[in-house]
Design a protein around this motif. Structure first.
Motif, PDB file in Angstrom:
ATOM      1  N   ARG A   4       0.838  -1.201   0.000  1.00 25.59           N
ATOM      2  CA  ARG A   4       0.000   0.000   0.000  1.00 25.59           C
ATOM      3  C   ARG A   4       0.872   1.251   0.000  1.00 25.59           C
ATOM      4  N   ILE A  12      -8.309   7.099   6.970  1.00 21.25           N
ATOM      5  CA  ILE A  12      -9.272   6.036   7.213  1.00 21.25           C
ATOM      6  C   ILE A  12     -10.358   6.141   6.152  1.00 21.25           C
ATOM      7  N   ARG A  16     -14.819   1.139   4.295  1.00 22.31           N
ATOM      8  CA  ARG A  16     -14.299  -0.227   4.377  1.00 22.31           C
ATOM      9  C   ARG A  16     -14.083  -0.666   5.825  1.00 22.31           C
ATOM     10  N   TYR A  18     -11.856  -2.540   8.831  1.00 18.94           N
ATOM     11  CA  TYR A  18     -10.459  -2.659   9.216  1.00 18.94           C
ATOM     12  C   TYR A  18     -10.298  -3.740  10.268  1.00 18.94           C
ATOM     13  N   SER A  19      -9.227  -4.467  10.160  1.00 17.93           N
ATOM     14  CA  SER A  19      -8.908  -5.406  11.225  1.00 17.93           C
ATOM     15  C   SER A  19      -8.210  -4.613  12.329  1.00 17.93           C
ATOM     16  N   GLU A  22      -4.891  -3.502  11.274  1.00 18.06           N
ATOM     17  CA  GLU A  22      -4.890  -2.380  10.329  1.00 18.06           C
ATOM     18  C   GLU A  22      -5.188  -1.045  11.020  1.00 18.06           C
ATOM     19  N   VAL A  23      -6.112  -1.098  11.964  1.00 19.88           N
ATOM     20  CA  VAL A  23      -6.432   0.126  12.720  1.00 19.88           C
ATOM     21  C   VAL A  23      -5.191   0.586  13.474  1.00 19.88           C
ATOM     22  N   ALA A  26      -2.801   2.086  11.062  1.00 18.29           N
ATOM     23  CA  ALA A  26      -3.289   3.360  10.511  1.00 18.29           C
ATOM     24  C   ALA A  26      -3.178   4.488  11.529  1.00 18.29           C
ATOM     25  N   SER A  44     -17.657  -2.870  16.586  1.00 19.27           N
ATOM     26  CA  SER A  44     -17.060  -3.738  15.584  1.00 19.27           C
ATOM     27  C   SER A  44     -18.183  -4.483  14.872  1.00 19.27           C
ATOM     28  N   LEU A  52     -13.694  -6.928  13.036  1.00 20.37           N
ATOM     29  CA  LEU A  52     -13.664  -6.055  11.889  1.00 20.37           C
ATOM     30  C   LEU A  52     -14.330  -4.741  12.293  1.00 20.37           C
ATOM     31  N   GLY A  55     -14.633   1.613   9.034  1.00 23.47           N
ATOM     32  CA  GLY A  55     -13.913   2.894   9.009  1.00 23.47           C
ATOM     33  C   GLY A  55     -14.763   4.040   9.522  1.00 23.47           C
TER      34      GLY A  55
END
Ligand SMILES: [Zn+2]
Length: 145
Positions: A4, A12, A16, A18-19, A22-23, A26, A44, A52, A55
């Motif tokens: 990426r 964000i 979509r 985010y796991s 990923e959060v 980010a 979640s 999950l 965003g």
């Protein structure tokens, strides 16, 4: 896996999911912090692992979370009741000089109607008066004087 671009790191995408991982990446926080967020109000999509996070929910959660710790801007007072900086009701405040160079700014919270106080330097008064209507109140002279 997928590569990426770096520029998307802090952005964000509200559309979509985010796991936790990923959060964490980010936002530049630990995964444990993200899990704590999910326990303290971050919704979640699933309760099962892996979590999950949408965003949109994340952006909203972070915005809400940020508010109480925000520092007051010069024309705001901190409301003890709301635990948040508030712009005075009716953009009006009162300045009560306490010393030659400092005084108390007094205003009413627009949300809970409580009095808010803020110690300011008198040289902060002029810029303030561009935003607020500030009434200067003379301190009540001491009766024992
Ligand atoms: Zn308040």
């Amino acid at each position: 896996m997928t590569r990426r671009p770096k520029s998307s790191r802090h952005r964000i995408n509200i559309h979509r999911g985010y796991s936790v991982d990923e959060v964490a990446r980010a936002r530049g926080v630990a995964k444990g912090t993200v899990r704590r967020w999910t326990k303290s109000g971050l919704p979640s999509i699933t309760d099962q692992k892996p979590l999950l996070i949408l965003g949109e929910d994340l952006v909203e959660f972070l915005a809400k979370r940020k508010a109480p710790s925000q520092r007051c801007s010069p024309f705001e007072c901190y409301c003890v009741k709301c635990r948040a900086p508030r712009k005075p009701l009716g953009d009006m405040a009162e300045y009560i000089p306490l010393a030659p160079k400092t005084g108390n700014l007094r205003a009413i919270c627009p949300v809970c109607s409580r009095l808010m106080h803020k110690r300011i330097r008198c040289d902060a008064l002029e810029p303030l008066r561009e935003v607020l209507t500030v009434t200067i109140t003379e301190p009540i002279s001491s009766l024992t004087e």
